[in-house]
Motif scaffolding. Structure first.
Motif, PDB file in Angstrom:
ATOM      1  N   SER A 244      42.961  41.048  37.359  1.00  0.00           N
ATOM      2  CA  SER A 244      44.183  40.899  37.781  1.00  0.00           C
ATOM      3  C   SER A 244      44.735  42.375  38.186  1.00  0.00           C
ATOM      4  N   ILE A 245      45.924  42.251  38.815  1.00  0.00           N
ATOM      5  CA  ILE A 245      46.501  43.921  39.397  1.00  0.00           C
ATOM      6  C   ILE A 245      47.303  44.301  38.496  1.00  0.00           C
ATOM      7  N   ILE A 246      47.521  45.544  38.590  1.00  0.00           N
ATOM      8  CA  ILE A 246      48.303  46.425  37.763  1.00  0.00           C
ATOM      9  C   ILE A 246      49.593  46.430  38.482  1.00  0.00           C
ATOM     10  N   TYR A 247      50.484  45.378  37.896  1.00  0.00           N
ATOM     11  CA  TYR A 247      51.804  45.210  38.486  1.00  0.00           C
ATOM     12  C   TYR A 247      52.715  46.493  38.096  1.00  0.00           C
ATOM     13  N   GLY A 248      52.609  47.167  37.093  1.00  0.00           N
ATOM     14  CA  GLY A 248      53.212  48.234  36.831  1.00  0.00           C
ATOM     15  C   GLY A 248      53.408  49.463  37.844  1.00  0.00           C
ATOM     16  N   LEU A 249      52.307  49.296  38.491  1.00  0.00           N
ATOM     17  CA  LEU A 249      52.235  50.568  39.836  1.00  0.00           C
ATOM     18  C   LEU A 249      52.706  49.935  41.203  1.00  0.00           C
ATOM     19  N   TYR A 250      52.917  48.511  41.259  1.00  0.00           N
ATOM     20  CA  TYR A 250      53.157  47.684  42.241  1.00  0.00           C
ATOM     21  C   TYR A 250      54.348  48.443  43.266  1.00  0.00           C
ATOM     22  N   ASP A 251      55.405  48.735  42.435  1.00  0.00           N
ATOM     23  CA  ASP A 251      56.647  49.227  43.081  1.00  0.00           C
ATOM     24  C   ASP A 251      56.384  50.779  43.611  1.00  0.00           C
ATOM     25  N   LYS A 252      55.353  51.453  43.154  1.00  0.00           N
ATOM     26  CA  LYS A 252      55.150  52.771  43.402  1.00  0.00           C
ATOM     27  C   LYS A 252      54.513  52.721  44.889  1.00  0.00           C
ATOM     28  N   THR A 253      53.589  51.793  45.059  1.00  0.00           N
ATOM     29  CA  THR A 253      52.850  51.605  46.204  1.00  0.00           C
ATOM     30  C   THR A 253      53.808  51.259  47.523  1.00  0.00           C
ATOM     31  N   LEU A 254      54.887  50.565  47.081  1.00  0.00           N
ATOM     32  CA  LEU A 254      55.881  50.210  48.336  1.00  0.00           C
ATOM     33  C   LEU A 254      56.030  51.451  49.174  1.00  0.00           C
ATOM     34  N   GLU A 255      56.088  52.901  48.775  1.00  0.00           N
ATOM     35  CA  GLU A 255      56.535  53.975  49.530  1.00  0.00           C
ATOM     36  C   GLU A 255      55.205  54.200  50.431  1.00  0.00           C
TER      37      GLU A 255
ATOM     38  N   GLU B  12      47.025  33.147  38.772  1.00  0.00           N
ATOM     39  CA  GLU B  12      46.211  34.077  39.297  1.00  0.00           C
ATOM     40  C   GLU B  12      45.010  33.387  39.200  1.00  0.00           C
ATOM     41  N   GLY B  13      44.380  32.568  38.449  1.00  0.00           N
ATOM     42  CA  GLY B  13      43.548  31.980  38.237  1.00  0.00           C
ATOM     43  C   GLY B  13      42.491  32.835  37.231  1.00  0.00           C
ATOM     44  N   GLN B  14      43.282  33.296  36.356  1.00  0.00           N
ATOM     45  CA  GLN B  14      42.479  34.199  35.353  1.00  0.00           C
ATOM     46  C   GLN B  14      41.663  33.275  34.328  1.00  0.00           C
ATOM     47  N   PHE B  15      42.008  32.137  34.205  1.00  0.00           N
ATOM     48  CA  PHE B  15      41.208  31.051  33.207  1.00  0.00           C
ATOM     49  C   PHE B  15      40.351  30.343  34.053  1.00  0.00           C
ATOM     50  N   ASP B  16      39.918  30.482  35.138  1.00  0.00           N
ATOM     51  CA  ASP B  16      39.074  29.645  36.023  1.00  0.00           C
ATOM     52  C   ASP B  16      37.718  29.314  35.222  1.00  0.00           C
ATOM     53  N   GLU B  17      37.035  30.404  34.450  1.00  0.00           N
ATOM     54  CA  GLU B  17      35.981  30.450  33.825  1.00  0.00           C
ATOM     55  C   GLU B  17      35.999  29.750  32.365  1.00  0.00           C
ATOM     56  N   VAL B  18      37.242  29.455  31.993  1.00  0.00           N
ATOM     57  CA  VAL B  18      37.540  29.077  30.397  1.00  0.00           C
ATOM     58  C   VAL B  18      37.899  27.600  30.546  1.00  0.00           C
ATOM     59  N   PRO B  19      37.421  26.745  29.735  1.00  0.00           N
ATOM     60  CA  PRO B  19      37.959  25.392  29.769  1.00  0.00           C
ATOM     61  C   PRO B  19      39.034  25.106  29.152  1.00  0.00           C
ATOM     62  N   PHE B  20      40.211  25.703  29.157  1.00  0.00           N
ATOM     63  CA  PHE B  20      41.513  25.777  28.506  1.00  0.00           C
ATOM     64  C   PHE B  20      42.264  24.380  28.994  1.00  0.00           C
ATOM     65  N   THR B  21      42.842  23.488  28.128  1.00  0.00           N
ATOM     66  CA  THR B  21      43.500  22.367  28.709  1.00  0.00           C
ATOM     67  C   THR B  21      44.868  22.836  28.506  1.00  0.00           C
ATOM     68  N   LEU B  22      45.624  21.842  29.406  1.00  0.00           N
ATOM     69  CA  LEU B  22      47.277  22.267  29.276  1.00  0.00           C
ATOM     70  C   LEU B  22      47.760  22.381  27.948  1.00  0.00           C
ATOM     71  N   ARG B  23      47.248  21.583  27.025  1.00  0.00           N
ATOM     72  CA  ARG B  23      47.642  21.124  25.652  1.00  0.00           C
ATOM     73  C   ARG B  23      47.546  22.609  24.813  1.00  0.00           C
ATOM     74  N   GLU B  24      46.307  23.310  25.094  1.00  0.00           N
ATOM     75  CA  GLU B  24      45.854  24.297  24.467  1.00  0.00           C
ATOM     76  C   GLU B  24      46.871  25.612  25.053  1.00  0.00           C
ATOM     77  N   LEU B  25      47.140  25.531  26.273  1.00  0.00           N
ATOM     78  CA  LEU B  25      48.002  26.808  26.776  1.00  0.00           C
ATOM     79  C   LEU B  25      49.371  26.621  26.156  1.00  0.00           C
ATOM     80  N   TYR B  26      49.719  25.183  26.029  1.00  0.00           N
ATOM     81  CA  TYR B  26      51.032  25.174  25.496  1.00  0.00           C
ATOM     82  C   TYR B  26      51.099  25.599  24.005  1.00  0.00           C
ATOM     83  N   ILE B  27      49.975  25.473  23.247  1.00  0.00           N
ATOM     84  CA  ILE B  27      49.853  25.547  21.710  1.00  0.00           C
ATOM     85  C   ILE B  27      49.847  27.263  21.743  1.00  0.00           C
TER      86      ILE B  27
END
Ligand SMILES: [Fe+2]
Ligand SMILES: [Fe+2]
Length: 524
Positions: free
Chosen positions: A412-423, A482-497
């Motif tokens: 993933s991307i470090i979103y905390g630094l994203y604003d700083k990079t706009l300069e 972002e696709g971070q769970f691409d390698e993990v077989p999470f179902t939508l129900r599990e994500l809801y839980i």
């Protein structure tokens, strides 16, 4: 003229250079694969095969010493027949069933390779013990069955232990005797007593827990041995007559009950010794992490956690929170709660190296990132994963925990630094990306979600239940997109839980904190 020739030759030269580069890359890839393979499996398949041949030949040699000379043709024939049987049985059972399971449950076949090798090793050791007993005329009831099943259950899992029990009940009784009625008796005794032990494996969380399990198993194996023998040796009509003319003395004489009692106690004491001696070496050799090891690691007494508490108290508090959240979530999802807890405690251990660069440790000090350019800031932040892995390796943490440390931010991307990079117009946003890999197990993915949710909730002022719910949902959605769970077989129900449990737990945490901050007390 020369220019024309160069222009004509240019694509040709470029294609050659491309080709050379491709060959080099392929060579590099091969080398990387080789190194990865070496790191993954300590014992390649051929080692197991050689061990098997050596054990087999030594059996035949011992047998020849006892029985007399055995012809080389006999040795070769029996060796060949055993190899053929083992090949067909295991290639069908393991390859077919596991591939089927893989397609059904999206299980990674490679992960099971180590478990299959361990299963074989334990089974071979078991067969060796059976042959030793047979040659020394020891009784079947003295076999340390409990020890082997406990090792299988602790080092692999419950289902592997069930498979181990069934396989070894059949093989063990077949090898031990040639009399069919005895074979059936042994098989039933082995199967029932070992399956009872499997049901006790989940109650073992420390080495002290082994004692009550061994005691229960001793009582159970005595009762099972007597019951199976009564059922097998007295046919229905004789059994009826036997009950009519019940005589303790004749029962004692016929069944040798005292012998069963002594054998049960001794076999279980042998089992205790077997587990105590073999558990730690097997854990190390096969890189298996038992619940016993996880409980030891979760005690907060580990030197790394002590250092984290002293040098990065903010991160320590965050890690304890993540561990607690992950444990709650894992219970609801039926994944290993102990692994999630320990993974949560150690996931940010790399922040020990530069604690002041992480917001949770910046008490009354200026944020050092304000004086750094975004590329340097991102480098320091991203580096905590690498440093964490390094420290974990230094302190000999288990592979499963090192994997969680490595995967807890995915790519993933470090979103905390994203604003700083706009300069900076020319700033490459990819520099803010963690190197990965993405979470490979449900446990690692749970740590990733809990980590982000805890950090996000901490940064919100005047937090209420609604804001917590929105934050948790936003984090999970963002990671999913972002696709971070691409390698993990999470179902939508599990994500809801996960979302539901995290929201409830975070609300209760922050509610408790609010009450203690206001000086109120909950009625007791
Ligand atoms: Fe982290
Ligand atoms: Fe974290």
């Amino acid at each position: 003229m020369i220019k024309k020739i160069i222009i004509k030759l240019k694509p040709w030269i470029l294609s050659i250079v491309d080709r050379i580069e491709q060959i080099e890359k392929k060579k590099e890839l091969k080398q990387i694969k080789k190194v990865a393979e070496k790191q993954k499996i300590l014992f390649p398949d051929w080692v197991l095969f050689v061990v098997f041949i050596v054990i087999f030949i030594s059996f035949v040699w011992i047998k020849s010493l006892i029985v007399g000379k055995i012809k080389i043709v006999e040795i070769l024939c029996s060796l060949l027949s055993i190899i053929i049987v083992i090949y067909f049985v295991f290639s069908t059972v393991f390859t077919y069933l596991l591939r089927k399971l893989k397609s059904l449950l999206n299980i990674k076949f490679e992960e099971y390779k180590n478990s299959v090798v361990l299963f074989f090793t334990l089974s071979l050791l078991h067969i060796a013990v059976i042959e030793f007993y047979k040659f020394n005329n020891l009784t079947f009831y003295l076999l340390p069955i409990t020890g082997f099943v406990l090792l299988a259950g602790l080092l692999l899992d419950i289902w592997w232990a069930v498979l181990f029990s069934i396989f070894n009940a059949v093989v063990g009784s077949y090898l031990f005797t040639e009399i069919p009625s005895e074979m059936v008796t042994y098989m039933f005794y082995y199967l029932i007593s070992s399956l009872y032990v499997v049901s006790l494996v989940e109650k073992i969380f420390s080495r002290q827990d082994l004692l009550p399990v061994i005691a229960k198993s001793a009582v159970a194996s005595f009762l099972i041995a007597v019951s199976v023998n009564i059922l097998m040796f007295y046919k229905t009509d004789t059994l009826f007559k036997f009950y009519l003319t019940f005589d303790v003395f004749s029962l004692y004489q016929k069944l040798n009950i005292f012998g069963f009692l002594i054998n049960s106690v001794l076999s279980n004491l042998l089992s205790l010794a077997l587990v105590s001696v073999l558990l730690t070496p097997f854990e190390l050799i096969y890189q298996k992490t038992t619940n016993i090891r996880l409980v030891e690691l979760s005690s907060l007494n580990h030197p790394l956690l002590k250092r984290l508490m002293a040098e990065a108290p903010g991160t320590y508090h965050h890690s304890v929170m993540v561990a607690s959240l992950a444990e709650q979530v894992s219970v609801a999802l039926s994944v290993n709660p102990l692994l999630c807890k320990v993974g949560g405690l150690f996931h940010d251990i790399g922040k020990i190296v530069h604690p002041e660069y992480f917001i949770e440790n910046q008490f009354a000090i200026k944020n050092p990132h304000s004086e750094l350019n975004p590329s340097l800031s991102s480098l320091i932040i991203i580096n905590h994963v690498k440093e964490g892995v390094k420290l974990a390796q230094q302190f000999k943490l288990d592979k499963v925990i090192i994997d969680i440390i490595e995967q807890h931010h995915g790519n993933s991307i470090i979103y905390g630094l994203y604003d700083k990079t706009l300069e900076f117009d020319s700033f490459d946003k990819e520099m803010l990306r963690y190197p990965g890999p993405k979470p490979q197990t449900k446990e690692a993915a749970i740590i990733m979600i809990c980590d982000c949710c805890e950090a996000a909730c901490r940064s919100i002022e005047e937090l209420d239940a609604q804001k917590i719910k929105q934050t948790v949902e936003r984090v999970i959605n963002a990671k999913f997109v972002e696709g971070q769970f691409d390698e993990v077989p999470f179902t939508l129900r599990e994500l809801y839980i996960i979302s539901d449990i995290l929201t409830q737990t975070l609300i209760s945490f922050y509610h408790a904190r609010k009450i203690s901050a206001n000086g109120e007390h909950t009625p007791s």
